[in-house]
Motif scaffolding. Structure first.
Motif, PDB file in Angstrom:
ATOM      1  N   GLY A   4      -6.769 -13.795  -7.136  1.00  0.00           N
ATOM      2  CA  GLY A   4      -7.194 -13.274  -5.841  1.00  0.00           C
ATOM      3  C   GLY A   4      -6.268 -12.193  -5.319  1.00  0.00           C
ATOM      4  O   GLY A   4      -5.589 -11.488  -6.074  1.00  0.00           O
ATOM      5  N   LEU A   5      -6.208 -12.100  -4.011  1.00  0.00           N
ATOM      6  CA  LEU A   5      -5.426 -11.045  -3.363  1.00  0.00           C
ATOM      7  C   LEU A   5      -3.927 -11.315  -3.467  1.00  0.00           C
ATOM      8  O   LEU A   5      -3.507 -12.468  -3.510  1.00  0.00           O
ATOM      9  N   LEU A  63      -4.799  -3.543  -2.575  1.00  0.00           N
ATOM     10  CA  LEU A  63      -5.790  -4.616  -2.577  1.00  0.00           C
ATOM     11  C   LEU A  63      -5.879  -5.343  -1.240  1.00  0.00           C
ATOM     12  O   LEU A  63      -6.979  -5.513  -0.684  1.00  0.00           O
ATOM     13  N   LEU A  64      -4.740  -5.806  -0.718  1.00  0.00           N
ATOM     14  CA  LEU A  64      -4.774  -6.521   0.555  1.00  0.00           C
ATOM     15  C   LEU A  64      -5.169  -5.584   1.689  1.00  0.00           C
ATOM     16  O   LEU A  64      -5.935  -5.959   2.579  1.00  0.00           O
ATOM     17  N   ASN A  92      -7.122  -2.997   1.590  1.00  0.00           N
ATOM     18  CA  ASN A  92      -8.560  -2.762   1.562  1.00  0.00           C
ATOM     19  C   ASN A  92      -9.348  -3.965   2.072  1.00  0.00           C
ATOM     20  O   ASN A  92     -10.388  -3.818   2.726  1.00  0.00           O
ATOM     21  N   ASP A  93      -8.849  -5.163   1.771  1.00  0.00           N
ATOM     22  CA  ASP A  93      -9.525  -6.372   2.260  1.00  0.00           C
ATOM     23  C   ASP A  93      -9.438  -6.461   3.780  1.00  0.00           C
ATOM     24  O   ASP A  93     -10.433  -6.799   4.447  1.00  0.00           O
ATOM     25  N   SER A 114     -11.800  -3.960   5.361  1.00  0.00           N
ATOM     26  CA  SER A 114     -13.177  -4.453   5.380  1.00  0.00           C
ATOM     27  C   SER A 114     -13.395  -5.433   6.530  1.00  0.00           C
ATOM     28  O   SER A 114     -14.413  -5.372   7.227  1.00  0.00           O
ATOM     29  N   SER A 115     -12.435  -6.319   6.746  1.00  0.00           N
ATOM     30  CA  SER A 115     -12.562  -7.300   7.834  1.00  0.00           C
ATOM     31  C   SER A 115     -12.564  -6.625   9.197  1.00  0.00           C
ATOM     32  O   SER A 115     -13.352  -6.979  10.082  1.00  0.00           O
ATOM     33  N   TYR A 123       0.881  -9.250   6.709  1.00  0.00           N
ATOM     34  CA  TYR A 123       0.945  -7.945   6.024  1.00  0.00           C
ATOM     35  C   TYR A 123       2.005  -7.072   6.674  1.00  0.00           C
ATOM     36  O   TYR A 123       2.807  -6.416   5.983  1.00  0.00           O
ATOM     37  N   GLU A 153     -14.180 -20.804  -0.871  1.00  0.00           N
ATOM     38  CA  GLU A 153     -13.654 -19.488  -0.533  1.00  0.00           C
ATOM     39  C   GLU A 153     -12.170 -19.490  -0.826  1.00  0.00           C
ATOM     40  O   GLU A 153     -11.532 -20.548  -0.891  1.00  0.00           O
TER      41      GLU A 153
END
Length: 425
Positions: free
Chosen positions: A45-46, A76-77, A79-80, A83-84, A98, A370
């Motif tokens: 995952g992330l 990666l993180l 971009n996630d 999106s949120s 982060y 999830e």
């Protein structure tokens, strides 16, 4: 002289073996540091910002691997989270972690931006906005959009980054401590610990609060709660809350000795592989090295060593077929209706693997999962969801005892009854 030797011997016998020397503890902590670094190679995952935090707070470093992980976080993180934010989701906890991870690498936070509705703003601006939304929801419904653990993380991340925390934001946390709005049980230990670090940072920064006496009272209350949560075996709350609790006590000025019961408890658990989850290891490692997330504020990233070398591990040899154990799985829906299933599981398999086997039997049991920083969690069982937005979750227990590990980490070692219950909070 002989009598003194006898007395010392009797004391050692009465209270167990004496604490290991500082040197041997340092070697053990170094081995944990290597295990955490090694987890970067197998993570799913992330990329995990909490793991990055712990690696950066350590005394020993592997700059190439840490730099590589930082780049994965920034891509990666990032971009996630982007999106949120674009979907108007509340991700204050992840955004805060982060921020802390980047800060621990002395990264210029003003160069990190997110674009929402064609408007680009810095990471810290988005974090402040999310905190304002959380604050407004507390004023409206007496609780954050997420929870007080994430709210505390947000306060801490802003403060550690040198941002003056809005006094209305910090006051909401102070009031939550005063009114005891944190969840009861072991999970409140985590929240108290994070709130303690956040409010201590606010106090150290000299930020304006509505009532300085209330801030001091809140910090005192948190410390008392943490100390009252100590168990006879040295843990504070449970095995997985002790790391953050010790971090908080250190941050709030308590002296935690190298041989303190809480430190010994964490080392004992680590030796028995209790902290095989990288997230868990990332929370105890700073505590074992007498550091806390507040240490990030003064980190300079200068003259760091390059001594953390990870040796290859011998491959695990499959010993052949495993014996099986029978597990009853009870699912309790939000309506209270229950369904019970039976499944034979290879001894030593994870709970997640057991549920996969049960699902494959086509007896009417289904589930969805999830991912999170702690690993997989159940989001839907038998078609029914338990979502954070509805303040519900799937509570897991074994023979009536609540599990403190997730579905990935809990191992099936004996016959038992697993209960999966749709629960509100």
């Amino acid at each position: 002289m002989l009598s003194l030797v006898i007395i010392v011997g009797l004391l050692a016998f009465a209270f167990g073996k004496p604490c290991a020397t500082e040197g041997s503890n340092r070697e053990f902590h170094l081995s944990l540091n290597k295990n955490l670094l090694r987890s970067l190679e197998t993570q799913e995952g992330l990329p995990n910002p909490s793991v990055h935090l712990a690696l950066r707070l350590s005394d020993n470093h592997n700059p190439p691997k840490e730099s590589e992980h930082l780049n994965r976080l920034k891509n990666l993180l990032h971009n996630d989270i982007q999106s949120s934010l674009s979907n108007s989701q509340s991700v204050v906890g992840l955004l805060a972690l982060y921020t802390l991870a980047l800060k621990s690498s002395c990264y210029d936070l003003n160069t990190v931006t997110f674009t929402v509705s064609e408007k680009s703003e810095t990471l810290l601006t988005h974090l402040k906005k999310q905190m304002d939304d959380e604050k407004d929801n507390i004023a409206f419904s007496h609780r954050p959009l997420t929870n007080y653990y994430q709210y505390s993380l947000g306060v801490l991340a802003l403060c550690v980054s040198g941002i003056r925390v809005n006094n209305h934001v910090s006051n909401k946390l102070i009031k939550a401590v005063e009114m005891e709005h944190f969840k009861h049980g072991d999970e409140s230990t985590d929240t108290n610990a994070m709130a303690g670090m956040a409010l201590q940072c606010v106090k150290d920064a000299g930020s304006h609060v509505q009532n300085a006496a209330e801030l001091d009272a809140a910090l005192s209350q948190i410390k008392q709660k943490l100390l009252a949560s100590r168990r006879d075996d040295g843990h504070i709350g449970n095995e997985f809350s002790t790391g953050l609790a010790v971090q908080a006590l250190i941050a709030m000025g308590s002296r935690v000795a190298e041989c303190a019961a809480s430190m010994e408890a964490m080392r004992t658990d680590a030796r028995s592989n209790t902290y095989n989850n990288p997230m868990a290891l990332s929370q105890i490692l700073p505590a074992l090295q007498h550091k806390s997330y507040l240490s990030i504020k003064s980190k300079e990233c200068l003259n760091e060593d390059d001594t953390l070398v990870v040796e290859p591990i011998d491959p695990v040899v499959d010993s052949g077929s495993k014996s099986t154990v029978t597990v009853l799985v009870e699912v309790v829906a939000s309506s209270g209706a229950a369904a019970v299933y039976s499944v034979d599981v290879p001894k030593g398999d994870s709970l997640l693997e057991a549920l996969e086997i049960l699902k494959g039997k086509n007896v009417g049991f289904t589930f969805e999962k999830e991912s999170s920083l702690w690993g997989n969690f159940l989001s839907a069982v038998n078609g029914e969801q338990a979502r954070q937005s509805d303040r519900r979750y799937w509570h897991l227990s074994s023979d009536g005892t609540a599990l403190i590990q997730g579905v990935n980490d809990f191992k099936i070692e004996a016959v038992q009854k697993i209960t999966i219950k749709n629960t509100s909070y």
